[in-house]
Write a protein that holds these residues in place. Structure first.
Motif, PDB file in Angstrom:
ATOM      1  N   ASN A  70     -19.809 -26.842  40.979  1.00  0.00           N
ATOM      2  CA  ASN A  70     -18.895 -27.947  41.294  1.00  0.00           C
ATOM      3  C   ASN A  70     -18.543 -28.732  40.038  1.00  0.00           C
ATOM      4  O   ASN A  70     -19.425 -29.332  39.419  1.00  0.00           O
ATOM      5  CB  ASN A  70     -19.535 -28.875  42.323  1.00  0.00           C
ATOM      6  CG  ASN A  70     -19.834 -28.151  43.611  1.00  0.00           C
ATOM      7  OD1 ASN A  70     -18.944 -27.747  44.327  1.00  0.00           O
ATOM      8  ND2 ASN A  70     -21.125 -27.953  43.894  1.00  0.00           N
ATOM      9  N   LYS A  71     -17.258 -28.738  39.681  1.00  0.00           N
ATOM     10  CA  LYS A  71     -16.785 -29.490  38.523  1.00  0.00           C
ATOM     11  C   LYS A  71     -16.192 -30.822  38.983  1.00  0.00           C
ATOM     12  O   LYS A  71     -15.319 -30.853  39.835  1.00  0.00           O
ATOM     13  CB  LYS A  71     -15.728 -28.688  37.760  1.00  0.00           C
ATOM     14  CG  LYS A  71     -16.269 -27.425  37.138  1.00  0.00           C
ATOM     15  CD  LYS A  71     -15.272 -26.770  36.200  1.00  0.00           C
ATOM     16  CE  LYS A  71     -14.057 -26.216  36.890  1.00  0.00           C
ATOM     17  NZ  LYS A  71     -14.312 -25.073  37.765  1.00  0.00           N
ATOM     18  N   LEU A  72     -16.688 -31.925  38.415  1.00  0.00           N
ATOM     19  CA  LEU A  72     -16.160 -33.247  38.735  1.00  0.00           C
ATOM     20  C   LEU A  72     -15.058 -33.639  37.756  1.00  0.00           C
ATOM     21  O   LEU A  72     -14.149 -34.384  38.101  1.00  0.00           O
ATOM     22  CB  LEU A  72     -17.278 -34.294  38.689  1.00  0.00           C
ATOM     23  CG  LEU A  72     -18.440 -34.027  39.644  1.00  0.00           C
ATOM     24  CD1 LEU A  72     -19.522 -35.063  39.470  1.00  0.00           C
ATOM     25  CD2 LEU A  72     -17.958 -34.033  41.081  1.00  0.00           C
ATOM     26  N   GLU A  73     -15.169 -33.145  36.534  1.00  0.00           N
ATOM     27  CA  GLU A  73     -14.158 -33.400  35.515  1.00  0.00           C
ATOM     28  C   GLU A  73     -14.050 -32.139  34.665  1.00  0.00           C
ATOM     29  O   GLU A  73     -15.061 -31.570  34.281  1.00  0.00           O
ATOM     30  CB  GLU A  73     -14.569 -34.592  34.639  1.00  0.00           C
ATOM     31  CG  GLU A  73     -13.547 -34.979  33.611  1.00  0.00           C
ATOM     32  CD  GLU A  73     -13.973 -36.175  32.774  1.00  0.00           C
ATOM     33  OE1 GLU A  73     -13.354 -36.385  31.719  1.00  0.00           O
ATOM     34  OE2 GLU A  73     -14.913 -36.897  33.165  1.00  0.00           O
ATOM     35  N   CYS A  74     -12.802 -31.708  34.425  1.00  0.00           N
ATOM     36  CA  CYS A  74     -12.623 -30.481  33.651  1.00  0.00           C
ATOM     37  C   CYS A  74     -11.233 -30.460  33.029  1.00  0.00           C
ATOM     38  O   CYS A  74     -10.249 -30.813  33.679  1.00  0.00           O
ATOM     39  CB  CYS A  74     -12.808 -29.265  34.560  1.00  0.00           C
ATOM     40  SG  CYS A  74     -12.629 -27.685  33.695  1.00  0.00           S
ATOM     41  N   PHE A 119     -11.192 -22.198  19.984  1.00  0.00           N
ATOM     42  CA  PHE A 119     -11.612 -22.730  21.281  1.00  0.00           C
ATOM     43  C   PHE A 119     -13.070 -22.351  21.490  1.00  0.00           C
ATOM     44  O   PHE A 119     -13.414 -21.166  21.468  1.00  0.00           O
ATOM     45  CB  PHE A 119     -10.725 -22.126  22.381  1.00  0.00           C
ATOM     46  CG  PHE A 119     -11.122 -22.514  23.774  1.00  0.00           C
ATOM     47  CD1 PHE A 119     -11.281 -23.839  24.137  1.00  0.00           C
ATOM     48  CD2 PHE A 119     -11.330 -21.544  24.740  1.00  0.00           C
ATOM     49  CE1 PHE A 119     -11.635 -24.196  25.433  1.00  0.00           C
ATOM     50  CE2 PHE A 119     -11.679 -21.873  26.043  1.00  0.00           C
ATOM     51  CZ  PHE A 119     -11.831 -23.206  26.383  1.00  0.00           C
ATOM     52  N   LYS A 120     -13.953 -23.365  21.620  1.00  0.00           N
ATOM     53  CA  LYS A 120     -15.378 -23.050  21.759  1.00  0.00           C
ATOM     54  C   LYS A 120     -16.139 -24.203  22.423  1.00  0.00           C
ATOM     55  O   LYS A 120     -15.745 -25.368  22.310  1.00  0.00           O
ATOM     56  CB  LYS A 120     -15.989 -22.738  20.400  1.00  0.00           C
ATOM     57  CG  LYS A 120     -15.925 -23.896  19.431  1.00  0.00           C
ATOM     58  CD  LYS A 120     -16.465 -23.519  18.081  1.00  0.00           C
ATOM     59  CE  LYS A 120     -16.318 -24.710  17.135  1.00  0.00           C
ATOM     60  NZ  LYS A 120     -16.763 -24.442  15.803  1.00  0.00           N
ATOM     61  N   PRO A 121     -17.255 -23.871  23.090  1.00  0.00           N
ATOM     62  CA  PRO A 121     -18.110 -24.917  23.659  1.00  0.00           C
ATOM     63  C   PRO A 121     -19.031 -25.486  22.578  1.00  0.00           C
ATOM     64  O   PRO A 121     -19.314 -24.816  21.581  1.00  0.00           O
ATOM     65  CB  PRO A 121     -18.912 -24.171  24.725  1.00  0.00           C
ATOM     66  CG  PRO A 121     -18.987 -22.764  24.216  1.00  0.00           C
ATOM     67  CD  PRO A 121     -17.702 -22.530  23.458  1.00  0.00           C
ATOM     68  N   MET A 166     -19.276 -30.243  26.197  1.00  0.00           N
ATOM     69  CA  MET A 166     -18.002 -30.500  25.521  1.00  0.00           C
ATOM     70  C   MET A 166     -17.413 -29.192  24.995  1.00  0.00           C
ATOM     71  O   MET A 166     -18.146 -28.309  24.542  1.00  0.00           O
ATOM     72  CB  MET A 166     -18.197 -31.468  24.351  1.00  0.00           C
ATOM     73  CG  MET A 166     -18.725 -32.836  24.748  1.00  0.00           C
ATOM     74  SD  MET A 166     -17.635 -33.749  25.856  1.00  0.00           S
ATOM     75  CE  MET A 166     -16.263 -34.098  24.769  1.00  0.00           C
ATOM     76  N   TYR A 167     -16.095 -29.092  25.071  1.00  0.00           N
ATOM     77  CA  TYR A 167     -15.358 -27.963  24.498  1.00  0.00           C
ATOM     78  C   TYR A 167     -14.404 -28.499  23.445  1.00  0.00           C
ATOM     79  O   TYR A 167     -13.813 -29.561  23.607  1.00  0.00           O
ATOM     80  CB  TYR A 167     -14.549 -27.234  25.570  1.00  0.00           C
ATOM     81  CG  TYR A 167     -15.337 -26.224  26.349  1.00  0.00           C
ATOM     82  CD1 TYR A 167     -15.234 -24.864  26.083  1.00  0.00           C
ATOM     83  CD2 TYR A 167     -16.187 -26.628  27.371  1.00  0.00           C
ATOM     84  CE1 TYR A 167     -15.952 -23.926  26.815  1.00  0.00           C
ATOM     85  CE2 TYR A 167     -16.911 -25.697  28.104  1.00  0.00           C
ATOM     86  CZ  TYR A 167     -16.789 -24.352  27.812  1.00  0.00           C
ATOM     87  OH  TYR A 167     -17.501 -23.433  28.529  1.00  0.00           O
ATOM     88  N   THR A 168     -14.266 -27.735  22.338  1.00  0.00           N
ATOM     89  CA  THR A 168     -13.352 -28.106  21.261  1.00  0.00           C
ATOM     90  C   THR A 168     -12.210 -27.106  21.195  1.00  0.00           C
ATOM     91  O   THR A 168     -12.426 -25.899  21.296  1.00  0.00           O
ATOM     92  CB  THR A 168     -14.091 -28.123  19.899  1.00  0.00           C
ATOM     93  OG1 THR A 168     -15.189 -29.026  19.988  1.00  0.00           O
ATOM     94  CG2 THR A 168     -13.169 -28.542  18.777  1.00  0.00           C
ATOM     95  N   VAL A 178     -16.616 -31.071  30.319  1.00  0.00           N
ATOM     96  CA  VAL A 178     -16.713 -30.476  31.652  1.00  0.00           C
ATOM     97  C   VAL A 178     -17.947 -31.125  32.276  1.00  0.00           C
ATOM     98  O   VAL A 178     -19.054 -30.980  31.761  1.00  0.00           O
ATOM     99  CB  VAL A 178     -16.884 -28.945  31.600  1.00  0.00           C
ATOM    100  CG1 VAL A 178     -17.061 -28.393  33.014  1.00  0.00           C
ATOM    101  CG2 VAL A 178     -15.704 -28.296  30.920  1.00  0.00           C
ATOM    102  N   VAL A 179     -17.740 -31.894  33.348  1.00  0.00           N
ATOM    103  CA  VAL A 179     -18.832 -32.555  34.056  1.00  0.00           C
ATOM    104  C   VAL A 179     -19.043 -31.772  35.349  1.00  0.00           C
ATOM    105  O   VAL A 179     -18.100 -31.583  36.115  1.00  0.00           O
ATOM    106  CB  VAL A 179     -18.493 -34.029  34.357  1.00  0.00           C
ATOM    107  CG1 VAL A 179     -19.654 -34.701  35.072  1.00  0.00           C
ATOM    108  CG2 VAL A 179     -18.146 -34.770  33.068  1.00  0.00           C
TER     109      VAL A 179
END
Length: 197
Positions: free
Chosen positions: A138-142, A91-93, A109-111, A160-161
């Motif tokens: 503030n996260k719009l998409e996560c 798990f990593k960015p 992006m995270y994998t 993560v947006v």
């Protein structure tokens, strides 16, 4: 009787005239609504770009690109991305850090890869440092909004947006976004038992 019918005819014509005026006025108002909306948004400095344009950065070539008044271009905040995994998986960015202006939309992006030989259910929990940054991130998409089931060896990428609120205190120049990805115990076993019934 003829006087009464003449009076009713005049009242009907008067009512019809009023209704026609109302219909024309409503049509005119509807037609003028879009330019009025644009003028109000420009006067208030509201960014009217659609979400897809902000996420992708794509904008019509016919429209000049303007600087948003909602973004604080006078300063930058460094966002550090951290990933912790509780279990035998990767798990990593995609990147360790990113610099953003407060108010500016950004995506990282995270994998995640399940290295186990069994299906697993997992979820990520975010944390922030310093603590006062939490209310301004503030996260719009996560991916942390959902729980995921991954098959053995399956790999996925999730975005993560986010944006940092321009009201972030000026002394905060670095925010660390940390995720801990952990297995949800018993979730896959319950799903398998339910499927076999």
């Amino acid at each position: 009787m003829p006087v009464l019918s003449f009076s009713l005819g005049r009242d009907n014509r008067r009512l019809l005239g009023k209704l026609v005026v109302i219909v024309v006025a409503m049509f005119g108002f509807g037609y003028a609504l879009v330019p009025m909306y644009r003028s109000i948004c420009e006067a208030l400095g509201i960014n009217v770009l659609s979400l897809s344009e902000r996420l992708t950065g794509v904008q019509s070539a016919a429209l000049p690109r303007e600087r948003s008044t909602q973004i604080d271009y006078s300063r930058r905040v460094t966002i550090e991305f951290d990933a912790n995994a509780r279990g035998p998986w990767d798990f990593k960015p995609a990147q360790a850090t990113l610099q953003v202006h407060p108010g500016e939309m950004a995506t990282v992006m995270y994998t995640f890869r399940n290295r186990q030989d069994r299906t697993m259910a997992a979820q990520a929990i975010p944390s922030y440092a310093p603590r006062q940054a939490t209310a301004h991130f503030n996260k719009l998409e996560c991916f942390c909004f959902n729980e995921y089931t991954l098959k053995p060896g399956e790999e996925r990428q999730w975005p993560v947006v986010f944006y940092v609120d321009p009201k972030l205190p000026k002394d905060v120049t670095t925010i660390t976004l940390s995720y801990t990805f952990f297995e949800v115990p018993g979730k896959v076993a319950q799903a398998a038992t339910g499927a076999g019934i």
